[in-house]
Scaffold this active site. Sequence first.
Site, PDB file in Angstrom:
ATOM      1  N   CYS A   9       0.811  -1.220   0.000  1.00  0.00           N
ATOM      2  CA  CYS A   9       0.000   0.000   0.000  1.00  0.00           C
ATOM      3  C   CYS A   9       0.847   1.274   0.000  1.00  0.00           C
ATOM      4  O   CYS A   9       0.333   2.360  -0.267  1.00  0.00           O
ATOM      5  CB  CYS A   9      -0.949  -0.006   1.192  1.00  0.00           C
TER       6      CYS A   9
ATOM      7  N   ASN B  32     -10.064  -0.436  -0.058  1.00  0.00           N
ATOM      8  CA  ASN B  32      -8.597  -0.345  -0.089  1.00  0.00           C
ATOM      9  C   ASN B  32      -8.099  -1.010  -1.371  1.00  0.00           C
ATOM     10  O   ASN B  32      -8.154  -2.239  -1.496  1.00  0.00           O
ATOM     11  CB  ASN B  32      -8.028  -1.046   1.150  1.00  0.00           C
TER      12      ASN B  32
ATOM     13  N   HIS C 194      -3.318   7.169   2.085  1.00  0.00           N
ATOM     14  CA  HIS C 194      -3.697   5.824   1.637  1.00  0.00           C
ATOM     15  C   HIS C 194      -5.111   5.538   2.130  1.00  0.00           C
ATOM     16  O   HIS C 194      -5.454   5.821   3.277  1.00  0.00           O
ATOM     17  CB  HIS C 194      -2.706   4.804   2.194  1.00  0.00           C
TER      18      HIS C 194
HETATM   19  N1  COA Z   1     -18.230  -7.771   9.922  1.00  0.00           N
HETATM   20  C1  COA Z   1     -18.660  -7.923  11.193  1.00  0.00           C
HETATM   21  N2  COA Z   1     -17.825  -8.117  12.227  1.00  0.00           N
HETATM   22  C2  COA Z   1     -16.512  -8.160  11.957  1.00  0.00           C
HETATM   23  C3  COA Z   1     -15.989  -8.013  10.669  1.00  0.00           C
HETATM   24  C4  COA Z   1     -16.910  -7.811   9.621  1.00  0.00           C
HETATM   25  N3  COA Z   1     -16.528  -7.644   8.351  1.00  0.00           N
HETATM   26  N4  COA Z   1     -14.647  -8.080  10.743  1.00  0.00           N
HETATM   27  C5  COA Z   1     -14.321  -8.275  12.018  1.00  0.00           C
HETATM   28  N5  COA Z   1     -15.453  -8.332  12.750  1.00  0.00           N
HETATM   29  C6  COA Z   1     -15.596  -8.569  14.192  1.00  0.00           C
HETATM   30  C7  COA Z   1     -14.458  -9.320  14.793  1.00  0.00           C
HETATM   31  O1  COA Z   1     -14.566 -10.703  14.568  1.00  0.00           O
HETATM   32  C8  COA Z   1     -14.608  -8.965  16.250  1.00  0.00           C
HETATM   33  O2  COA Z   1     -15.617  -9.766  16.787  1.00  0.00           O
HETATM   34  P1  COA Z   1     -15.514 -10.285  18.328  1.00  0.00           P
HETATM   35  O3  COA Z   1     -15.501  -9.029  19.167  1.00  0.00           O
HETATM   36  O4  COA Z   1     -16.725 -11.116  18.468  1.00  0.00           O
HETATM   37  O5  COA Z   1     -14.231 -11.053  18.402  1.00  0.00           O
HETATM   38  C9  COA Z   1     -15.124  -7.522  16.198  1.00  0.00           C
HETATM   39  O6  COA Z   1     -15.626  -7.327  14.862  1.00  0.00           O
HETATM   40  C10 COA Z   1     -14.056  -6.505  16.470  1.00  0.00           C
HETATM   41  O7  COA Z   1     -12.874  -6.893  15.765  1.00  0.00           O
HETATM   42  P2  COA Z   1     -11.705  -5.904  15.527  1.00  0.00           P
HETATM   43  O8  COA Z   1     -10.653  -6.590  14.706  1.00  0.00           O
HETATM   44  O9  COA Z   1     -11.304  -5.296  16.836  1.00  0.00           O
HETATM   45  O10 COA Z   1     -12.461  -4.836  14.624  1.00  0.00           O
HETATM   46  P3  COA Z   1     -11.942  -3.444  14.164  1.00  0.00           P
HETATM   47  O11 COA Z   1     -12.866  -2.416  14.606  1.00  0.00           O
HETATM   48  O12 COA Z   1     -10.484  -3.295  14.482  1.00  0.00           O
HETATM   49  O13 COA Z   1     -12.071  -3.561  12.590  1.00  0.00           O
HETATM   50  C11 COA Z   1     -10.698  -3.936  10.712  1.00  0.00           C
HETATM   51  C12 COA Z   1     -11.436  -4.579  11.869  1.00  0.00           C
HETATM   52  C13 COA Z   1     -10.035  -5.024   9.883  1.00  0.00           C
HETATM   53  C14 COA Z   1     -11.713  -3.202   9.833  1.00  0.00           C
HETATM   54  C15 COA Z   1      -9.662  -2.943  11.282  1.00  0.00           C
HETATM   55  O14 COA Z   1      -8.869  -3.577  12.237  1.00  0.00           O
HETATM   56  C16 COA Z   1      -8.786  -2.347  10.246  1.00  0.00           C
HETATM   57  O15 COA Z   1      -9.234  -1.607   9.392  1.00  0.00           O
HETATM   58  N6  COA Z   1      -7.490  -2.631  10.344  1.00  0.00           N
HETATM   59  C17 COA Z   1      -6.536  -2.102   9.389  1.00  0.00           C
HETATM   60  C18 COA Z   1      -6.687  -2.838   8.105  1.00  0.00           C
HETATM   61  C19 COA Z   1      -5.884  -2.206   7.038  1.00  0.00           C
HETATM   62  O16 COA Z   1      -5.868  -1.015   6.911  1.00  0.00           O
HETATM   63  N7  COA Z   1      -5.228  -3.048   6.239  1.00  0.00           N
HETATM   64  C20 COA Z   1      -4.461  -2.607   5.140  1.00  0.00           C
HETATM   65  C21 COA Z   1      -3.370  -1.728   5.588  1.00  0.00           C
HETATM   66  S1  COA Z   1      -2.535  -1.140   4.268  1.00  0.00           S
END
Ligand code: COA
Length: 319
Positions: free
Chosen positions: A113, A276, A246
């Site tokens: 990215c 993304n 980004h």
């Molecule tokens: N739909 C519903 N629930 C979801 C989900 C989805 N698509 N993805 C994850 N969850 C759930 C998890 O399983 C977790 O459930 P639990 O509490 O029962 O265990 C809950 O949501 C919280 O998970 P968490 O990982 O803390 O969520 P978050 O708010 O951090 O969001 C991302 C998850 C992936 C969206 C977030 O971490 C993110 O954007 N990270 C960066 C990703 C990124 O930018 N990647 C590329 C970088 S270049």
Amino acid sequence: MIYSRIAGTGGYLPDRVITNTDLEAVFDTSDEWIRLRTGVQERHRAGPDESASDLALIAGQRAIAAAGIDPDDIDLIVVATSTSDALFPSCACHLQAKLGITGCGALDVTAACSGFIYALAVADSFIRSDAAGNVLVVGTDVLSRFLNPADRATGVIFGDGAGALVLSRNKEPGVLSTHLHADGKDGDTLGVVSSIRDGRVHGFPYLTMDGNAVFKQAVKRMEEVSREALAHNSLKVGDIDWLIPHQANKRIIFSVCDRLDFDPAKAVITLDKHGNTTAASIPLALDQAIRDGRIRRGNMLLMCAFGSGFTWSSAVLRY
Ligand code: COA
């Protein structure tokens, strides 16, 4: 002095649109969760026969047209991608052939990215050292090919796309600085870490991601590298007309703005429409904001990115 400046931009998103509602039928998720936690409303998916260089071709042709040059005027092609058509030859060589040109240098840059800013830095260096006059810089990715069908976290945030610009020699300053960083010890936190050996795929063939770890690092590093860019150019936050971050997650962008004390209304956000798109996200956002009239000639732009590697990068440009 020789400077490099943006001569034209272009973007391309594949026709197939996947909405959050479509994903409700695939994963245990909801439109509300995706919008609130990521900001993404829809993403585009390449067709089965559409490769990274096919997407790059259309974005590149649009950038070349906007720059008002012929494809034959290109001295170098630099493509940022992590999902090239083949292991080799490079995506840039595939793109060159599709553009119908021969002879100019063509190379890929792989920094996930952060890749587009890495590619921009390469292009800027070639122009400043008088080794090239017009460089086609493209970010293109079809990460959907590597999404684990059982992983809702990655399945909802990534999309396919390509963005491009022509960087040309100019007497007036355009690219003012680029800053590139990496820390390779975190490689397993985000990536497709498999390999092909002896005729077989070794390792897990899909994207893996520790979402929380990536989120925290992205906010920290994008703030850090933005401050580095501002300090290098003796600029204050208020001197920046547009931030082009980004496009990973709206909450990451807002957190970076908050830490920088930057008005989020001046951050270009397009991820709601394409998710993304890895190396394509910054040039897609740039192209969109230029075409809709938000970014105008003379505006001061700050780009910042974070991605697999880990890699992080920034650029300051006068458009
Ligand atoms: N739909 C519903 N629930 C979801 C989900 C989805 N698509 N993805 C994850 N969850 C759930 C998890 O399983 C977790 O459930 P639990 O509490 O029962 O265990 C809950 O949501 C919280 O998970 P968490 O990982 O803390 O969520 P978050 O708010 O951090 O969001 C991302 C998850 C992936 C969206 C977030 O971490 C993110 O954007 N990270 C960066 C990703 C990124 O930018 N990647 C590329 C970088 S270049």
